[in-house]
Design a protein around this motif. Structure first.
Motif, PDB file in Angstrom:
ATOM      1  N   VAL A 241       0.833  -1.212   0.000  1.00 39.29           N
ATOM      2  CA  VAL A 241       0.000   0.000   0.000  1.00 39.29           C
ATOM      3  C   VAL A 241       0.864   1.257   0.000  1.00 39.29           C
ATOM      4  N   TRP A 242       1.931   1.247   0.800  1.00 38.44           N
ATOM      5  CA  TRP A 242       2.833   2.407   0.849  1.00 38.44           C
ATOM      6  C   TRP A 242       3.484   2.664  -0.511  1.00 38.44           C
ATOM      7  N   LEU A 243       3.914   1.580  -1.168  1.00 38.46           N
ATOM      8  CA  LEU A 243       4.527   1.727  -2.487  1.00 38.46           C
ATOM      9  C   LEU A 243       3.530   2.292  -3.497  1.00 38.46           C
ATOM     10  N   ILE A 244       2.300   1.762  -3.463  1.00 33.20           N
ATOM     11  CA  ILE A 244       1.286   2.222  -4.414  1.00 33.20           C
ATOM     12  C   ILE A 244       0.951   3.694  -4.178  1.00 33.20           C
ATOM     13  N   VAL A 245       0.765   4.063  -2.907  1.00 30.29           N
ATOM     14  CA  VAL A 245       0.380   5.442  -2.595  1.00 30.29           C
ATOM     15  C   VAL A 245       1.522   6.418  -2.858  1.00 30.29           C
ATOM     16  N   THR A 246       2.749   5.988  -2.644  1.00 26.77           N
ATOM     17  CA  THR A 246       3.904   6.890  -2.766  1.00 26.77           C
ATOM     18  C   THR A 246       4.488   6.905  -4.162  1.00 26.77           C
ATOM     19  N   CYS A 247       4.689   5.739  -4.729  1.00 27.06           N
ATOM     20  CA  CYS A 247       5.439   5.651  -5.992  1.00 27.06           C
ATOM     21  C   CYS A 247       4.595   6.003  -7.209  1.00 27.06           C
ATOM     22  N   ILE A 248       3.356   5.522  -7.258  1.00 26.74           N
ATOM     23  CA  ILE A 248       2.550   5.745  -8.466  1.00 26.74           C
ATOM     24  C   ILE A 248       2.331   7.229  -8.739  1.00 26.74           C
ATOM     25  N   PRO A 249       1.906   8.053  -7.750  1.00 21.21           N
ATOM     26  CA  PRO A 249       1.760   9.486  -8.048  1.00 21.21           C
ATOM     27  C   PRO A 249       3.068  10.131  -8.497  1.00 21.21           C
ATOM     28  N   THR A 250       4.184   9.696  -7.908  1.00 20.25           N
ATOM     29  CA  THR A 250       5.491  10.255  -8.306  1.00 20.25           C
ATOM     30  C   THR A 250       5.813   9.910  -9.751  1.00 20.25           C
ATOM     31  N   VAL A 251       5.578   8.654 -10.123  1.00 24.61           N
ATOM     32  CA  VAL A 251       5.855   8.227 -11.501  1.00 24.61           C
ATOM     33  C   VAL A 251       4.929   8.934 -12.484  1.00 24.61           C
ATOM     34  N   VAL A 252       3.648   9.061 -12.118  1.00 21.59           N
ATOM     35  CA  VAL A 252       2.690   9.752 -12.994  1.00 21.59           C
ATOM     36  C   VAL A 252       3.095  11.204 -13.184  1.00 21.59           C
ATOM     37  N   ARG A 253       3.497  11.867 -12.095  1.00 22.02           N
ATOM     38  CA  ARG A 253       3.931  13.260 -12.182  1.00 22.02           C
ATOM     39  C   ARG A 253       5.185  13.388 -13.049  1.00 22.02           C
ATOM     40  N   TRP A 254       6.107  12.447 -12.902  1.00 23.30           N
ATOM     41  CA  TRP A 254       7.334  12.469 -13.695  1.00 23.30           C
ATOM     42  C   TRP A 254       7.033  12.273 -15.183  1.00 23.30           C
ATOM     43  N   ILE A 255       6.119  11.345 -15.490  1.00 28.94           N
ATOM     44  CA  ILE A 255       5.739  11.113 -16.883  1.00 28.94           C
ATOM     45  C   ILE A 255       5.043  12.352 -17.451  1.00 28.94           C
ATOM     46  N   GLY A 256       4.173  12.987 -16.636  1.00 28.53           N
ATOM     47  CA  GLY A 256       3.501  14.211 -17.091  1.00 28.53           C
ATOM     48  C   GLY A 256       4.489  15.313 -17.407  1.00 28.53           C
ATOM     49  N   ASN A 257       5.495  15.503 -16.558  1.00 28.06           N
ATOM     50  CA  ASN A 257       6.520  16.516 -16.816  1.00 28.06           C
ATOM     51  C   ASN A 257       7.313  16.179 -18.065  1.00 28.06           C
ATOM     52  N   LEU A 258       7.586  14.902 -18.271  1.00 25.30           N
ATOM     53  CA  LEU A 258       8.318  14.487 -19.465  1.00 25.30           C
ATOM     54  C   LEU A 258       7.516  14.762 -20.720  1.00 25.30           C
ATOM     55  N   CYS A 259       6.208  14.530 -20.676  1.00 23.83           N
ATOM     56  CA  CYS A 259       5.358  14.767 -21.837  1.00 23.83           C
ATOM     57  C   CYS A 259       5.221  16.260 -22.143  1.00 23.83           C
ATOM     58  N   ARG A 260       5.307  17.092 -21.114  1.00 26.01           N
ATOM     59  CA  ARG A 260       5.162  18.535 -21.330  1.00 26.01           C
ATOM     60  C   ARG A 260       6.445  19.198 -21.807  1.00 26.01           C
ATOM     61  N   LEU A 261       7.564  18.506 -21.710  1.00 23.36           N
ATOM     62  CA  LEU A 261       8.839  19.114 -22.083  1.00 23.36           C
ATOM     63  C   LEU A 261       8.860  19.696 -23.491  1.00 23.36           C
ATOM     64  N   PRO A 262       8.383  18.959 -24.535  1.00 19.45           N
ATOM     65  CA  PRO A 262       8.463  19.525 -25.901  1.00 19.45           C
ATOM     66  C   PRO A 262       7.587  20.742 -26.100  1.00 19.45           C
ATOM     67  N   PHE A 263       6.579  20.967 -25.207  1.00 22.78           N
ATOM     68  CA  PHE A 263       5.627  22.039 -25.426  1.00 22.78           C
ATOM     69  C   PHE A 263       5.852  23.231 -24.515  1.00 22.78           C
ATOM     70  N   ARG A 264       6.886  23.178 -23.697  1.00 19.46           N
ATOM     71  CA  ARG A 264       7.147  24.291 -22.809  1.00 19.46           C
ATOM     72  C   ARG A 264       7.730  25.449 -23.586  1.00 19.46           C
ATOM     73  N   LYS A 265       7.091  26.605 -23.458  1.00 18.75           N
ATOM     74  CA  LYS A 265       7.596  27.818 -24.105  1.00 18.75           C
ATOM     75  C   LYS A 265       8.655  28.422 -23.207  1.00 18.75           C
ATOM     76  N   GLY A 266       9.852  28.461 -23.750  1.00 19.94           N
ATOM     77  CA  GLY A 266      10.929  29.043 -22.989  1.00 19.94           C
ATOM     78  C   GLY A 266      11.550  28.077 -22.020  1.00 19.94           C
ATOM     79  N   GLY A 267      10.883  26.898 -21.846  1.00 23.13           N
ATOM     80  CA  GLY A 267      11.460  25.961 -20.906  1.00 23.13           C
ATOM     81  C   GLY A 267      12.773  25.411 -21.390  1.00 23.13           C
ATOM     82  N   ALA A 268      12.930  25.311 -22.686  1.00 22.27           N
ATOM     83  CA  ALA A 268      14.181  24.827 -23.246  1.00 22.27           C
ATOM     84  C   ALA A 268      15.062  25.937 -23.727  1.00 22.27           C
ATOM     85  N   GLN A 269      14.557  27.185 -23.577  1.00 20.07           N
ATOM     86  CA  GLN A 269      15.368  28.307 -24.039  1.00 20.07           C
ATOM     87  C   GLN A 269      16.334  28.704 -22.947  1.00 20.07           C
ATOM     88  N   SER A 270      17.428  29.207 -23.326  1.00 25.98           N
ATOM     89  CA  SER A 270      18.420  29.685 -22.382  1.00 25.98           C
ATOM     90  C   SER A 270      19.079  30.919 -22.934  1.00 25.98           C
TER      91      SER A 270
END
Length: 217
Positions: free
Chosen positions: A188-217
């Motif tokens: 239960v601890w793994l499911i409650v802790t790890c799954i939201p973290t992995v989902v959030r990480w995947i969401g951030n990865l998917c948003r990377l190509p569409f970030r305006k200025g996120g890749a600009q330097s």
């Protein structure tokens, strides 16, 4: 192109204006650049556009206010404007260039698309694998719990017939129940802790190509 080149091309494009008007116009843009400062020079040039386009607007305004001058000078394009028009790539040339580059661009685009899809596939596969591993862990803990309960009840039922065997069964059953409870809590601890973290990480990865200025330097 820098400020000096911009003002030089502007002066050439305004060659048909009276000298005083031409110098006043150039002086205006000179002061505009000076007020903005060197650090904004490129930004101002992008904002104004080409010197020839700026000159065209100045000539149009002067022609509107001076019809006599316009009847003599304005209908004749300045050499700088004509040269700028010649430098523009025609549409057919752009289409031809795209066709010539298509044998290179299409495979390159497919390679990039394949890499992106492969990366997302690997991430998604790892996510599904983690969920499957957690589910298997939880199911195993439940099976161990069921086995411990059966042994405990079996030992309890045979306590009169064979006390030693009954105590052994109950002891092993209780031990399995304890391990299964720990396993369930861990799952239960793994499911409650790890799954939201992995989902959030995947969401951030998917948003990377569409970030305006996120890749600009």
């Amino acid at each position: 192109m820098n400020k000096k080149e911009f003002l030089s091309r502007l002066r050439i494009a305004l060659c048909s204006l009276p000298e005083e008007e031409r110098e006043n116009a150039v002086k205006y843009y000179q002061e505009y650049f000076d007020e903005a400062g060197p650090e904004r020079e490129r930004e101002i040039i992008e904002e104004l556009g080409s010197p020839e386009a700026v000159a065209q607007g100045i000539l149009q305004d002067y022609a509107d206010n001076n019809p006599q001058w316009a009847s003599i000078h304005y209908h004749t394009p300045s050499p700088a404007v004509e040269e700028a028009k010649k430098r523009k790539m025609p549409v057919w040339a752009i289409v031809l260039l795209c066709l010539l580059l298509s044998p290179l661009l299409l495979p390159l685009g497919l390679i990039v698309l394949t890499i992106i899809l492969g990366a997302f596939g690997v991430v998604f596969g790892l996510f599904i694998g983690c969920i499957g591993l957690m589910a298997a862990f939880a199911v195993t803990a439940l099976v161990v719990l069921a086995a411990g309960l059966l042994l405990a009840f079996a030992g309890l039922g045979s306590v009169l017939a064979s006390p030693a065997a009954a105590l052994l069964c109950m002891g092993v059953g209780l031990l399995l129940i304890g391990f299964s409870i720990l396993g369930i809590v861990a799952a239960v601890w793994l499911i409650v802790t790890c799954i939201p973290t992995v989902v959030r990480w995947i969401g951030n990865l998917c948003r990377l190509p569409f970030r305006k200025g996120g890749a600009q330097s």
